[in-house]
Each structure stands twice: as structure tokens, then as C-alpha cells.
Design an enzyme around this catalytic site. Structure first.
Site, PDB file in Angstrom:
ATOM      1  N   SER A 261       3.522  -5.666  -1.389  1.00  7.75           N
ATOM      2  CA  SER A 261       3.069  -6.237  -0.122  1.00  7.75           C
ATOM      3  C   SER A 261       3.470  -5.352   1.045  1.00  7.75           C
ATOM      4  CB  SER A 261       3.691  -7.627   0.075  1.00  7.75           C
ATOM      5  OG  SER A 261       5.094  -7.509   0.303  1.00  7.75           O
ATOM      6  N   LYS A 262       2.912  -5.671   2.195  1.00  4.56           N
ATOM      7  CA  LYS A 262       3.248  -4.971   3.436  1.00  4.56           C
ATOM      8  C   LYS A 262       4.746  -5.086   3.710  1.00  4.56           C
ATOM      9  CE  LYS A 262       2.268  -5.280   8.415  1.00  4.56           C
ATOM     10  NZ  LYS A 262       1.468  -5.990   9.432  1.00  4.56           N
ATOM     11  N   ARG A 263       5.314  -6.231   3.381  1.00  2.07           N
ATOM     12  CA  ARG A 263       6.747  -6.454   3.609  1.00  2.07           C
ATOM     13  C   ARG A 263       7.595  -5.485   2.777  1.00  2.07           C
ATOM     14  NH1 ARG A 263       8.209 -12.579   3.122  1.00  2.07           N
ATOM     15  NH2 ARG A 263       6.633 -12.574   4.786  1.00  2.07           N
TER      16      ARG A 263
END
Length: 500
Positions: A261-263
Site C-alpha cells: 500500500s501507499k502507507r
């Protein structure tokens, strides 16, 4: 077999994630391997989540990757329009068609009514599903009389169109990557096909578009695998032959658990998008591989091997070589773990493969005002390229070529400098000649060290410190050749005057 035609159909709801970029890449490789067509279709019917600039970003990212669609909103083609928002008339035609079958029905339930029903189910510890068990108890054309339905339509009561899932059927499905499997239709709910505004949902629109655009193979992420049963039944309902399906594995977090994910990118310090993207609402900038210094060939090569293995486990392949070898049957079922270290390794390999002249063009684009001419810059690139993971490393690790050190590393001074070092370097500098190259300089250093009965380190280390400002960098004679006689002697003089 009919002509191979594949499509990549992203929604412009944000930047293109690594998973989406890989799907586009696999679509492209499969099309090229089979002399087929690669179609880019923009699925922009989700107006609530639409992000300004996202469509342009997707196209620019594919272009940077070297993936050029045969048909797209930009390139046109015989089966357009290639934006779903421009295909309303086509959808209306097929909406009327499916309502004439026994596979669809009109549902008048309001969102509030359905929320209330869900709450009652939850109170009993159950989960509500709009399916074969509940549909005859709800407000729709299956439970209401023809007169009641006609009255509601006449009064313009809002409605959606749902798919009527068959009861007690076993669907025998086959996926190119995952093989054969079965689904009981009783486990599937009656999905909404057409929303209250008359626009189709993803499920119906993409079936219509794939049929209209003569798509032969649907290659998409594994998150769509649970929808395959519904989609096959939709083809059946419309009397069309279904395409072949291939559901790609997830790209996993670096630790291997869960979807990347972007996180994760923010946490571990790597991009998850091909290019920088700035959110037009929040102003937040998400970093991309392009701006981080990854070469497009390296990015594509790394991405291709996240889930697919070419013959003989080769690692370095051009886009053309990948297309020649690509086989959906060799795509892995299991998720592929992301590794920044591997991405960096690929980039380093691609930098090594670039000619000095190619790297010169890249470096000048990054740093248009470097204070050296091209001839000298080519020599710097040749010397520094081997150590570079990113193009900017050539500049960052070789800053001393562009400006003299104005301070000297304290630990290096303690290690390399003594009370006599200044006089040693000054005397050595008097032996240098205006016309010098790396080999002659190396000989001079050896001769001087032998003449003064000094170890090579007693000359080399302080020379490096004087030229670089620290005890790092390529071979000292190579540095001196590029700096030239005047700059070399000036830096030696500065060091002898400023280091105590």
C-alpha cells in the site's frame, strides 16, 4: 483463435499503483507476444471518487514505462469512445436488452430501507445479503405485481436494476493462472447492474465494453476473482461468448504479509507509484519512481518479475525480450513480495548498461547548470557510473569534481594528517606537470614516495583529503587527471594552508 485483444481499464480515482502498472504491463506483453491489440479504457463512471488529473497521470505513466496503447482516449480506435462516461447511449441499449431476459429485475428499495434491514439482521448476529433468499421479500419487480411496478415507474420512483442470480447452480470456471474451480450460485448475491442515475456499475459496464471492444482475454488483479462467476453469468444472460480470464497475484508488502500500500511506501521509504502525483484537493505529493531516479527500463524489468518468471530465470530483459517470452501460464499464483533492494539492484544494472553519452543526457536533464563542459562530464560519468545506483549518485558522490572542498572531515584529518603532511604535499606538488594523465600521476606518486622513503598511504590519503575533503571517492590519480593541473595544485595549496 480470434485476434488477441486485451484491455487495461483503470479508474481515474487517483495515481496508478504498482499493481495497476503491472497489470497494464502484463496486458501489453501478452498482446505483443500474440501480435494482438492493447487497449486503454478509462472507467470513469464513479463520479464521486473522480480525481482531477488522474486520467492524464495514468497515460503519462504508461508512456514513461514505454507502454503505448494501440487504442485509447488519446490514440483513438475503431471501438471508441474509450471513456465510459461517453458510452451512455451504448449502455442504455444493453440495459433495455437485459431487462427483457430472466436475469435482471428492477429494485425500488431505498438505501435507508436496506440499512434498516441490515441493522435488524446484525441485531440477530446475522449478515444481510440481497439474494435468492431475500429478494422476494423486498421491494422489487419480483415481489410486486405488474400494476404496482407500473405505478412506481409512472410516479418516477427511483430504482436500480439488479442481476437475478440463478438458484442452486454450480458454475465450473477456469482461470488461465489459477486453473479450474467451481462456484455455487447460492453463495453469490444479486449485484446492482444499473444505478439510480441510469449509469451501469462496474460489473455491467465492463462486460458491455469488453464485448463491444472484442476483448479476447481479461487480465486483471486477483481482487476481481470473486466477481468472475457473476461476469460469466452476465455473458450468458446477454447471449455472448465470455473471454478468457487471468487473475494476477497481489504485490505484497516487503515483509510478505498483506497487499502493498501507499502507507508501506511512506513507512519504508520507497515509491508505490510510477511518477510523482500531487493530490489536487489536499496538495499531498506522492513520490514516484521516475523522480526518485529509477530508469524506465529498470522499473519495467523489476515490475515484470514481480509474479512472472522467464525461461532460465533470466533477470535482465528489455521490453521487447519480455514480450517475446511472456506466458500467462508462467505467472505465479502466490503473491510477489516487494523488495526495494531488488528494485535498486535493477536500476544499478541498467545504469551500467547505459553508455556514457546516454548518462550524460540524463545527468544534464537533472542538473542543467553543471559548471563543467561535456568532455569533462563524460570523464566524471565514466569514473563514477560503476558506483551509482541512481543517476543523481554520479553528481552527489562526485560533488568534489564540481566544487573544491571548503571544509575537511575531522576524522579523516586525524587519520591522514600530521605535522609534516603539509610540507610533504607541497613538495610533491612541485613535481607535477601541466600535461598529466592518470598513469603518469600514479608513477609520480610512487616515485615520490620511494624517494622520500614514505609508505604510499602517507601520500595518497592526504592527497585524497586535499582533493575531496574526506577519504572517499575513486582512485586519486583518476581524480587528479579530471581536475587538471591548476585545480589539483590549488586544492593541495588550500589544504596545506587550512589544515592544521
Amino acid at each position: 483463435m480470434s485476434r488477441v485483444r486485451v484491455r487495461f481499464a483503470p479508474s481515474p480515482t487517483g495515481p496508478l499503483h504498482l499493481g495497476g502498472a503491472r497489470t497494464a504491463l502484463y496486458d501489453y506483453l501478452f498482446a505483443k507476444k500474440n501480435d494482438g491489440d492493447f487497449v486503454l479504457r478509462i472507467e470513469d463512471t464513479d463520479t464521486a471518487r473522480f480525481v482531477e488529473g488522474a486520467e492524464e497521470y495514468i497515460m503519462e505513466s504508461l508512456e514513461w514505462m514505454g507502454i503505448t496503447p494501440d487504442e485509447s482516449p488519446k490514440h483513438g480506435g475503431p471501438y471508441g469512445p474509450y471513456r465510459q462516461s461517453e458510452r451512455r447511449e451504448i449502455y442504455d441499449q444493453y440495459t433495455a436488452q437485459i431487462l427483457k431476459t430472466d436475469y435482471a429485475y428492477i429494485a425500488f428499495d431505498t438505501p435507508e430501507e436496506l440499512d434498516e434491514i441490515r441493522s435488524k439482521y446484525e441485531e440477530k448476529g446475522e449478515i444481510f445479503s440481497y439474494n435468492y433468499m431475500t429478494r422476494n421479500l423486498l421491494s422489487n419487480s419480483l415481489s410486486l405485481s405488474d400494476e404496482q411496478v407500473a405505478e412506481k415507474l409512472q410516479n418516477k420512483v427511483p430504482y436500480v436494476i439488479r442481476f437475478k442470480m440463478p438458484v442452486d447452480r454450480i458454475l465450473n470456471l477456469e482461470d488461465i493462472i489459477r486453473g479450474k474451480f467451481s462456484v455455487n450460485t447460492n453463495t453469490l448475491d444479486d449485484k446492482v447492474l444499473v444505478k439510480q442515475d441510469g449509469m451501469p456499475t462496474y460489473h455491467f459496464a465492463n462486460i458491455i465494453d469488453d464485448y463491444e471492444m472484442k476483448i479476447s482475454h481479461v487480465i486483471r488483479g486477483e481482487e476481481w476473482l470473486p466477481s468472475m462467476g457473476l461476469h460469466v453469468l452476465l455473458y450468458e444472460a446477454m447471449g455472448w461468448e465470455a473471454p478468457q480470464f487471468a487473475h494476477l497475484p497481489l504485490i505484497l508488502k516487503p515483509e510478505g504479509k498483506g497487499k502493498l500500500s501507499k502507507r508501506d511506501g511512506a513507512k519504508f521509504g520507497f515509491p508505490v507509484f510510477p511518477m510523482n502525483f500531487t493530490d489536487p484537493v489536499t496538495g499531498e505529493m506522492s513520490p514516484g519512481y521516475k523522480e526518485a531516479g529509477y530508469l524506465p527500463g529498470a522499473f519495467v524489468n523489476f515490475l515484470a518479475l514481480l509474479g512472472w518468471s522467464p525461461a532460465d530465470n533470466k533477470e535482465i530483459l528489455s521490453l521487447e525480450e519480455m514480450a517475446a517470452e511472456f506466458d500467462l501460464h508462467k505467472v505465479h499464483k502466490a503473491g510477489a513480495r516487494f523488495s526495494k533492494e531488488k528494485a535498486d539492484w535493477f536500476n544499478q544494472q541498467y545504469i551500467q548498461m547505459k553508455t556514457d553519452e546516454e548518462m550524460l543526457a540524463i545527468l544534464k536533464e537533472l542538473y542543467p547548470e553543471l559548471p563543467v563542459n561535456d568532455d569533462k562530464l563524460l570523464k566524471i560519468i565514466h569514473l563514477m557510473k560503476e558506483r551509482a545506483v541512481f543517476p543523481q549518485d554520479i553528481y552527489e558522490n562526485g560533488k568534489f569534481f564540481f566544487s573544491a572542498p571548503d571544509q575537511y572531515d575531522e576524522k579523516a584529518v586525524k587519520k591522514a594528517w600530521s605535522d609534516y603532511t603539509g610540507s610533504i604535499l607541497h613538495e610533491f606538488s612541485t613535481h607535477l606537470q601541466p600535461e598529466m594523465n592518470s598513469e603518469s600521476i600514479k608513477s609520480k606518486i610512487q616515485e615520490f614516495a620511494a624517494e622520500k622513503n614514505l609508505g604510499m598511504g602517507k601520500v595518497m590519503m592526504p592527497l585524497r583529503l586535499a582533493l575531496v575533503g574526506e577519504l572517499k571517492g575513486p582512485d586519486v590519480p583518476d581524480i587528479m587527471e579530471i581536475l587538471g593541473f591548476e585545480e589539483t595544485t590549488r586544492r593541495i595549496s588550500n589544504a596545506t594552508n587550512n589544515i592544521s
